[in-house]
Write a protein that holds these residues in place. Structure first.
Motif, PDB file in Angstrom:
ATOM      1  N   MET A   1       3.918  28.561  14.281  1.00  0.00           N
ATOM      2  CA  MET A   1       3.548  27.163  14.360  1.00  0.00           C
ATOM      3  C   MET A   1       2.163  27.004  13.709  1.00  0.00           C
ATOM      4  O   MET A   1       1.281  27.825  13.895  1.00  0.00           O
ATOM      5  N   TYR A   2       1.997  25.931  12.973  1.00  0.00           N
ATOM      6  CA  TYR A   2       0.749  25.644  12.258  1.00  0.00           C
ATOM      7  C   TYR A   2       0.077  24.428  12.874  1.00  0.00           C
ATOM      8  O   TYR A   2       0.721  23.596  13.517  1.00  0.00           O
ATOM      9  N   CYS A   3      -1.229  24.318  12.639  1.00  0.00           N
ATOM     10  CA  CYS A   3      -1.999  23.258  13.278  1.00  0.00           C
ATOM     11  C   CYS A   3      -3.080  22.752  12.326  1.00  0.00           C
ATOM     12  O   CYS A   3      -3.647  23.512  11.538  1.00  0.00           O
ATOM     13  N   LEU A   4      -3.360  21.474  12.431  1.00  0.00           N
ATOM     14  CA  LEU A   4      -4.469  20.835  11.729  1.00  0.00           C
ATOM     15  C   LEU A   4      -5.309  20.126  12.784  1.00  0.00           C
ATOM     16  O   LEU A   4      -4.796  19.298  13.537  1.00  0.00           O
ATOM     17  N   ALA A   5      -6.580  20.491  12.867  1.00  0.00           N
ATOM     18  CA  ALA A   5      -7.495  19.859  13.818  1.00  0.00           C
ATOM     19  C   ALA A   5      -8.494  19.015  13.032  1.00  0.00           C
ATOM     20  O   ALA A   5      -9.032  19.461  12.019  1.00  0.00           O
ATOM     21  N   SER A   6      -8.726  17.801  13.514  1.00  0.00           N
ATOM     22  CA  SER A   6      -9.651  16.878  12.851  1.00  0.00           C
ATOM     23  C   SER A   6     -10.601  16.293  13.883  1.00  0.00           C
ATOM     24  O   SER A   6     -10.211  16.057  15.028  1.00  0.00           O
ATOM     25  N   ASN A   7     -11.854  16.064  13.464  1.00  0.00           N
ATOM     26  CA  ASN A   7     -12.790  15.422  14.387  1.00  0.00           C
ATOM     27  C   ASN A   7     -13.376  14.160  13.759  1.00  0.00           C
ATOM     28  O   ASN A   7     -13.099  13.833  12.601  1.00  0.00           O
ATOM     29  N   GLN A   8     -14.197  13.472  14.531  1.00  0.00           N
ATOM     30  CA  GLN A   8     -14.734  12.174  14.124  1.00  0.00           C
ATOM     31  C   GLN A   8     -15.738  12.275  12.978  1.00  0.00           C
ATOM     32  O   GLN A   8     -16.120  11.268  12.396  1.00  0.00           O
ATOM     33  N   TYR A   9     -16.176  13.482  12.636  1.00  0.00           N
ATOM     34  CA  TYR A   9     -17.138  13.654  11.556  1.00  0.00           C
ATOM     35  C   TYR A   9     -16.477  14.064  10.244  1.00  0.00           C
ATOM     36  O   TYR A   9     -17.138  14.538   9.326  1.00  0.00           O
ATOM     37  N   ASN A  10     -15.169  13.877  10.169  1.00  0.00           N
ATOM     38  CA  ASN A  10     -14.385  14.176   8.954  1.00  0.00           C
ATOM     39  C   ASN A  10     -14.329  15.667   8.636  1.00  0.00           C
ATOM     40  O   ASN A  10     -14.277  16.056   7.478  1.00  0.00           O
ATOM     41  N   TYR A  11     -14.385  16.485   9.678  1.00  0.00           N
ATOM     42  CA  TYR A  11     -14.159  17.921   9.539  1.00  0.00           C
ATOM     43  C   TYR A  11     -12.712  18.211   9.902  1.00  0.00           C
ATOM     44  O   TYR A  11     -12.194  17.668  10.892  1.00  0.00           O
ATOM     45  N   HIS A  12     -12.077  19.070   9.129  1.00  0.00           N
ATOM     46  CA  HIS A  12     -10.675  19.412   9.339  1.00  0.00           C
ATOM     47  C   HIS A  12     -10.532  20.926   9.239  1.00  0.00           C
ATOM     48  O   HIS A  12     -11.076  21.548   8.321  1.00  0.00           O
ATOM     49  N   VAL A  13      -9.827  21.498  10.194  1.00  0.00           N
ATOM     50  CA  VAL A  13      -9.587  22.934  10.238  1.00  0.00           C
ATOM     51  C   VAL A  13      -8.083  23.137  10.347  1.00  0.00           C
ATOM     52  O   VAL A  13      -7.429  22.485  11.166  1.00  0.00           O
ATOM     53  N   TYR A  14      -7.545  24.045   9.532  1.00  0.00           N
ATOM     54  CA  TYR A  14      -6.105  24.281   9.616  1.00  0.00           C
ATOM     55  C   TYR A  14      -5.763  25.752   9.538  1.00  0.00           C
ATOM     56  O   TYR A  14      -6.537  26.564   9.036  1.00  0.00           O
ATOM     57  N   ASP A  29     -17.507  20.159  22.605  1.00  0.00           N
ATOM     58  CA  ASP A  29     -18.226  18.909  22.816  1.00  0.00           C
ATOM     59  C   ASP A  29     -17.791  17.838  21.813  1.00  0.00           C
ATOM     60  O   ASP A  29     -18.044  16.660  22.005  1.00  0.00           O
ATOM     61  N   LEU A  30     -17.120  18.258  20.734  1.00  0.00           N
ATOM     62  CA  LEU A  30     -16.558  17.325  19.763  1.00  0.00           C
ATOM     63  C   LEU A  30     -15.139  16.963  20.166  1.00  0.00           C
ATOM     64  O   LEU A  30     -14.441  17.765  20.771  1.00  0.00           O
ATOM     65  N   LYS A  31     -14.727  15.763  19.820  1.00  0.00           N
ATOM     66  CA  LYS A  31     -13.368  15.342  20.108  1.00  0.00           C
ATOM     67  C   LYS A  31     -12.480  15.759  18.935  1.00  0.00           C
ATOM     68  O   LYS A  31     -12.635  15.245  17.825  1.00  0.00           O
ATOM     69  N   TRP A  32     -11.571  16.704  19.175  1.00  0.00           N
ATOM     70  CA  TRP A  32     -10.664  17.197  18.146  1.00  0.00           C
ATOM     71  C   TRP A  32      -9.278  16.626  18.366  1.00  0.00           C
ATOM     72  O   TRP A  32      -8.767  16.620  19.477  1.00  0.00           O
ATOM     73  N   GLU A  33      -8.680  16.148  17.305  1.00  0.00           N
ATOM     74  CA  GLU A  33      -7.292  15.682  17.342  1.00  0.00           C
ATOM     75  C   GLU A  33      -6.439  16.764  16.686  1.00  0.00           C
ATOM     76  O   GLU A  33      -6.689  17.163  15.545  1.00  0.00           O
ATOM     77  N   LEU A  34      -5.448  17.262  17.426  1.00  0.00           N
ATOM     78  CA  LEU A  34      -4.602  18.330  16.929  1.00  0.00           C
ATOM     79  C   LEU A  34      -3.246  17.799  16.490  1.00  0.00           C
ATOM     80  O   LEU A  34      -2.628  17.010  17.199  1.00  0.00           O
ATOM     81  N   SER A  35      -2.817  18.237  15.327  1.00  0.00           N
ATOM     82  CA  SER A  35      -1.473  17.928  14.823  1.00  0.00           C
ATOM     83  C   SER A  35      -0.789  19.257  14.551  1.00  0.00           C
ATOM     84  O   SER A  35      -1.389  20.156  13.958  1.00  0.00           O
ATOM     85  N   THR A  36       0.457  19.387  14.995  1.00  0.00           N
ATOM     86  CA  THR A  36       1.180  20.638  14.780  1.00  0.00           C
ATOM     87  C   THR A  36       2.291  20.440  13.762  1.00  0.00           C
ATOM     88  O   THR A  36       2.840  19.341  13.622  1.00  0.00           O
ATOM     89  N   TYR A  37       2.596  21.531  13.056  1.00  0.00           N
ATOM     90  CA  TYR A  37       3.604  21.510  11.994  1.00  0.00           C
ATOM     91  C   TYR A  37       4.488  22.739  12.131  1.00  0.00           C
ATOM     92  O   TYR A  37       4.000  23.837  12.432  1.00  0.00           O
ATOM     93  N   SER A  38       5.769  22.561  11.899  1.00  0.00           N
ATOM     94  CA  SER A  38       6.724  23.656  12.046  1.00  0.00           C
ATOM     95  C   SER A  38       6.752  24.578  10.834  1.00  0.00           C
ATOM     96  O   SER A  38       7.232  25.701  10.914  1.00  0.00           O
ATOM     97  N   SER A  39       6.223  24.100   9.712  1.00  0.00           N
ATOM     98  CA  SER A  39       6.223  24.938   8.508  1.00  0.00           C
ATOM     99  C   SER A  39       4.886  24.814   7.775  1.00  0.00           C
ATOM    100  O   SER A  39       4.187  23.802   7.878  1.00  0.00           O
TER     101      SER A  39
END
Length: 64
Positions: A1-14, A29-39
């Motif tokens: 499973m893959y993931c993309l995390a984004s925060n309010q400061y326009n940082y993205h980690v995948y 302490d940062l608010k991260w929004e996580l999105s998951t991907y099957s591929s």
């Protein structure tokens, strides 16, 4: 499973979901929004859209 995390400061980690979670844990302490991907292909489609935005910082945790 893959993931993309984004925060309010326009940082993205995948990458693999467990690696992304370990990366963002010290930054809880940062608010991260996580999105998951099957591929990896679906993940990379979304990353491509984000990378087209010049004001974004994108960090890959994928090898190679």
């Amino acid at each position: 499973m893959y993931c993309l995390a984004s925060n309010q400061y326009n940082y993205h980690v995948y990458g693999h979901i467990h690696e992304v979670e370990m990366f963002i844990q010290p930054n809880s302490d940062l608010k991260w929004e996580l999105s998951t991907y099957s591929s990896k292909a679906l993940l990379m489609d979304h990353v491509g859209v984000i990378e087209s935005n010049q004001s974004s910082t994108v960090i890959s945790l994928l090898e190679g």
